[in-house]
Design a protein around this motif. Structure first.
Motif, PDB file in Angstrom:
ATOM      1  N   ALA A   1       6.428  -0.628 -13.306  1.00  0.00           N
ATOM      2  CA  ALA A   1       6.179   0.938 -13.642  1.00  0.00           C
ATOM      3  C   ALA A   1       6.651   1.845 -12.727  1.00  0.00           C
ATOM      4  N   PRO A   2       7.110   2.788 -12.877  1.00  0.00           N
ATOM      5  CA  PRO A   2       7.771   3.916 -11.892  1.00  0.00           C
ATOM      6  C   PRO A   2       6.732   4.128 -10.965  1.00  0.00           C
ATOM      7  N   SER A   3       7.120   4.441  -9.598  1.00  0.00           N
ATOM      8  CA  SER A   3       6.450   4.992  -8.522  1.00  0.00           C
ATOM      9  C   SER A   3       6.112   6.081  -8.776  1.00  0.00           C
ATOM     10  N   ALA A   4       5.006   6.487  -7.993  1.00  0.00           N
ATOM     11  CA  ALA A   4       4.355   8.007  -7.888  1.00  0.00           C
ATOM     12  C   ALA A   4       5.822   8.975  -7.662  1.00  0.00           C
ATOM     13  N   ARG A   5       5.462  10.205  -8.429  1.00  0.00           N
ATOM     14  CA  ARG A   5       6.643  11.122  -8.246  1.00  0.00           C
ATOM     15  C   ARG A   5       6.172  12.359  -8.783  1.00  0.00           C
ATOM     16  N   PHE A   6       6.936  13.544  -8.353  1.00  0.00           N
ATOM     17  CA  PHE A   6       6.968  14.688  -9.240  1.00  0.00           C
ATOM     18  C   PHE A   6       8.607  15.244  -9.191  1.00  0.00           C
TER      19      PHE A   6
ATOM     20  N   ILE B   1      18.632  19.301  -7.115  1.00  0.00           N
ATOM     21  CA  ILE B   1      18.918  19.012  -5.602  1.00  0.00           C
ATOM     22  C   ILE B   1      18.747  17.651  -5.316  1.00  0.00           C
ATOM     23  N   ASP B   2      19.703  17.347  -4.258  1.00  0.00           N
ATOM     24  CA  ASP B   2      20.083  16.258  -3.756  1.00  0.00           C
ATOM     25  C   ASP B   2      19.546  15.616  -2.699  1.00  0.00           C
ATOM     26  N   GLN B   3      19.811  14.621  -1.917  1.00  0.00           N
ATOM     27  CA  GLN B   3      19.246  13.897  -0.670  1.00  0.00           C
ATOM     28  C   GLN B   3      19.308  14.999   0.480  1.00  0.00           C
ATOM     29  N   SER B   4      20.500  15.976   0.373  1.00  0.00           N
ATOM     30  CA  SER B   4      20.547  16.939   1.533  1.00  0.00           C
ATOM     31  C   SER B   4      19.632  18.110   1.258  1.00  0.00           C
ATOM     32  N   PHE B   5      18.920  18.152   0.178  1.00  0.00           N
ATOM     33  CA  PHE B   5      17.853  19.167  -0.131  1.00  0.00           C
ATOM     34  C   PHE B   5      18.761  20.589  -0.436  1.00  0.00           C
ATOM     35  N   ALA B   6      19.700  20.188  -1.117  1.00  0.00           N
ATOM     36  CA  ALA B   6      20.690  21.363  -1.351  1.00  0.00           C
ATOM     37  C   ALA B   6      20.911  21.357  -2.965  1.00  0.00           C
ATOM     38  N   ARG B   7      21.050  22.571  -3.604  1.00  0.00           N
ATOM     39  CA  ARG B   7      21.143  22.413  -5.040  1.00  0.00           C
ATOM     40  C   ARG B   7      22.742  22.372  -5.285  1.00  0.00           C
ATOM     41  N   HIS B   8      23.103  21.872  -6.593  1.00  0.00           N
ATOM     42  CA  HIS B   8      24.474  21.381  -6.583  1.00  0.00           C
ATOM     43  C   HIS B   8      24.864  21.963  -8.144  1.00  0.00           C
ATOM     44  N   ASP B   9      26.332  21.621  -8.284  1.00  0.00           N
ATOM     45  CA  ASP B   9      26.808  21.926  -9.676  1.00  0.00           C
ATOM     46  C   ASP B   9      27.397  20.540 -10.340  1.00  0.00           C
ATOM     47  N   ARG B  10      26.765  19.418  -9.986  1.00  0.00           N
ATOM     48  CA  ARG B  10      27.339  18.136 -10.364  1.00  0.00           C
ATOM     49  C   ARG B  10      27.067  17.843 -11.948  1.00  0.00           C
ATOM     50  N   PHE B  11      27.772  17.033 -12.471  1.00  0.00           N
ATOM     51  CA  PHE B  11      27.567  17.146 -13.998  1.00  0.00           C
ATOM     52  C   PHE B  11      27.827  15.486 -14.380  1.00  0.00           C
TER      53      PHE B  11
ATOM     54  N   GLY C   1       6.974  12.724  -1.728  1.00  0.00           N
ATOM     55  CA  GLY C   1       7.187  13.141  -0.308  1.00  0.00           C
ATOM     56  C   GLY C   1       8.249  13.839  -0.050  1.00  0.00           C
ATOM     57  N   ALA C   2       8.819  13.160   1.106  1.00  0.00           N
ATOM     58  CA  ALA C   2      10.287  13.708   1.486  1.00  0.00           C
ATOM     59  C   ALA C   2      11.534  12.820   1.033  1.00  0.00           C
ATOM     60  N   SER C   3      11.141  11.644   0.226  1.00  0.00           N
ATOM     61  CA  SER C   3      12.257  11.142  -0.426  1.00  0.00           C
ATOM     62  C   SER C   3      12.342  11.439  -1.906  1.00  0.00           C
ATOM     63  N   VAL C   4      13.731  11.332  -2.083  1.00  0.00           N
ATOM     64  CA  VAL C   4      14.181  11.753  -3.365  1.00  0.00           C
ATOM     65  C   VAL C   4      14.685  10.604  -4.047  1.00  0.00           C
ATOM     66  N   LEU C   5      14.267  10.455  -5.231  1.00  0.00           N
ATOM     67  CA  LEU C   5      14.297   9.167  -6.083  1.00  0.00           C
ATOM     68  C   LEU C   5      15.426   9.033  -6.813  1.00  0.00           C
TER      69      LEU C   5
ATOM     70  N   ARG D   1      -1.146  18.308  -3.899  1.00  0.00           N
ATOM     71  CA  ARG D   1       0.527  17.899  -3.800  1.00  0.00           C
ATOM     72  C   ARG D   1       0.747  16.671  -3.371  1.00  0.00           C
ATOM     73  N   ILE D   2      -0.163  15.721  -3.746  1.00  0.00           N
ATOM     74  CA  ILE D   2       0.309  14.097  -3.674  1.00  0.00           C
ATOM     75  C   ILE D   2       0.728  13.560  -4.978  1.00  0.00           C
ATOM     76  N   ALA D   3       1.801  13.151  -5.080  1.00  0.00           N
ATOM     77  CA  ALA D   3       2.578  12.627  -6.165  1.00  0.00           C
ATOM     78  C   ALA D   3       1.736  11.402  -6.773  1.00  0.00           C
ATOM     79  N   THR D   4       1.773  11.432  -8.150  1.00  0.00           N
ATOM     80  CA  THR D   4       1.104  10.327  -8.757  1.00  0.00           C
ATOM     81  C   THR D   4       1.845   9.611  -9.644  1.00  0.00           C
ATOM     82  N   ASN D   5       1.561   8.420 -10.284  1.00  0.00           N
ATOM     83  CA  ASN D   5       2.174   7.863 -11.580  1.00  0.00           C
ATOM     84  C   ASN D   5       1.270   7.623 -12.672  1.00  0.00           C
TER      85      ASN D   5
END
Length: 358
Positions: free
Chosen positions: A49-54, A129-139, A74-78, A22-26
């Motif tokens: 190039a983009p950093s590692a992510r999933f 899911i945003d930085q607060s780790f909550a689902r939302h309905d933004r558009f 990890g714990a970072s939201v990109l 579960r380690i992100a790759t690029n």
């Protein structure tokens, strides 16, 4: 694990995702569909190039470009956005190359849905899911040419109906109808089909019968007139991650019921197929359908005609207005899997091996 796969020509480009730990790759790989060969792609500039992510998203912009946005490491939201350009003939002794172009920061988001509008040359983005780790309905809409991000809000002008918050859902632009189709989400989200009428800037809800069972991390595709969903896992039903492999489709010309195109069967142990115990190498079968919605709960109106399949001009997807008139539905006269559905199913099956958007 939870990377993205984007089809360009006869090749599938797979970016990022997490490894077995579960380690992100690029990493970027190309699967050649004609010969089933894999090639690891290189960047023309290793520092750009983009950093590692999933848990990010990507969409095809053209026959040579892909837009990538957001994700998690990890714990970072990109929040960054990139365009990948396939460099035809760009092969050196080190291998084949692509070019990455950094567009800047857009939205801190992951497990969102994004669809490319080929007519307006913009991306539509909903939920996640945003930085607060909550689902939302933004558009939002995002223009990669101008790098402009614009949020869309519910208002009196575009109607009060608005989809609920969600993540790991499907969103597609349907050029033949000039609408967005959105379906599903993760556990706790609804399983409705939403239509966004771009011309009237308004949402409405379809109420087809035979709704597929709740699922997380499913795949989806549009091969007009059909909207397909494939697989996912049954964590929403069994509190365990067991993959499922059923295929459902909805005819957007007459969206009155889902059709089950493929239902898996465990020939070695038929009694275990329904139970999702993991005894079938991780493949199992969840209940195919949810209880039907109450009659008349659809807020979309249709102009459908009986007899042969209608043309695009015969169909209108728009928010309904109070009326005593009932819409007229006509079921499809054939349940045979068409060539288009087979093509879509093959693409989806390939995708499930490498991309779980949940």
């Amino acid at each position: 694990y939870r990377g993205t796969a984007t089809l360009i020509g006869e090749a599938l480009y797979v970016f990022g995702g997490a490894d077995v730990n579960r380690i992100a790759t690029n990493d970027l790989w190309k699967l050649s569909l004609p010969d089933h060969s894999w090639t690891q792609m290189l960047s023309t500039n290793i520092t750009a190039a983009p950093s590692a992510r999933f848990k990010h998203v990507s969409v095809r912009l053209s026959n040579s470009e892909v837009l990538l946005l957001g994700g998690r490491e990890g714990a970072s939201v990109l929040s960054d956005a990139w365009i990948m350009t396939v460099m035809n003939g760009s092969t050196t002794a080190e291998g084949e190359h692509v070019q990455w172009t950094y567009l800047g920061e857009a939205i801190d988001i992951y497990r969102h849905a994004m669809a490319w509008d080929s007519q307006r040359k913009i991306a539509w983005i909903f939920g996640g899911i945003d930085q607060s780790f909550a689902r939302h309905d933004r558009f939002w809409t995002y223009d990669p040419a101008t790098k402009e991000l614009q949020e869309i809000f519910p208002s009196e002008e575009n109607g009060q109906e608005w989809p609920s918050r969600r993540a790991s859902h499907g969103l597609e632009y349907v050029a033949e109808l000039d609408v967005l189709v959105m379906y599903g989400g993760t556990c706790g989200d609804d399983s409705e089909v939403y239509i966004y009428n771009i011309s009237s800037a308004s949402w409405c809800t379809l109420a087809p019968a035979n709704r597929p069972s709740l699922r997380d991390a499913f795949l989806w595709a549009v091969d007009f007139p059909y909207f397909y969903i494939y697989g996912g896992d049954v964590i929403c039903l069994r509190s365990a991650v067991y993959s499922i492999a059923d295929i459902h489709r909805l005819d957007l010309r007459r969206p009155f019921q889902w059709e089950l195109v493929y239902k898996p069967f465990n020939a070695r142990a038929p009694a275990l197929t329904e139970e999702c115990t993991g005894s079938n190498d991780g493949r199992c079968r969840a209940p195919s359908f949810l209880p039907d919605m109450l009659e008349g709960t659809s807020t979309c109106t249709y102009n459908s005609v009986p007899g042969p399949a209608p043309t695009v001009s015969d169909l209108s997807l728009a928010p309904s207005v109070p009326s005593t008139d009932s819409p007229s539905f006509s079921p499809s006269s054939s349940s045979i899997c068409s060539l288009s559905s087979l093509i879509a199913a093959v693409v989806l099956i390939i995708g499930t091996l490498i991309n779980f958007p949940g």
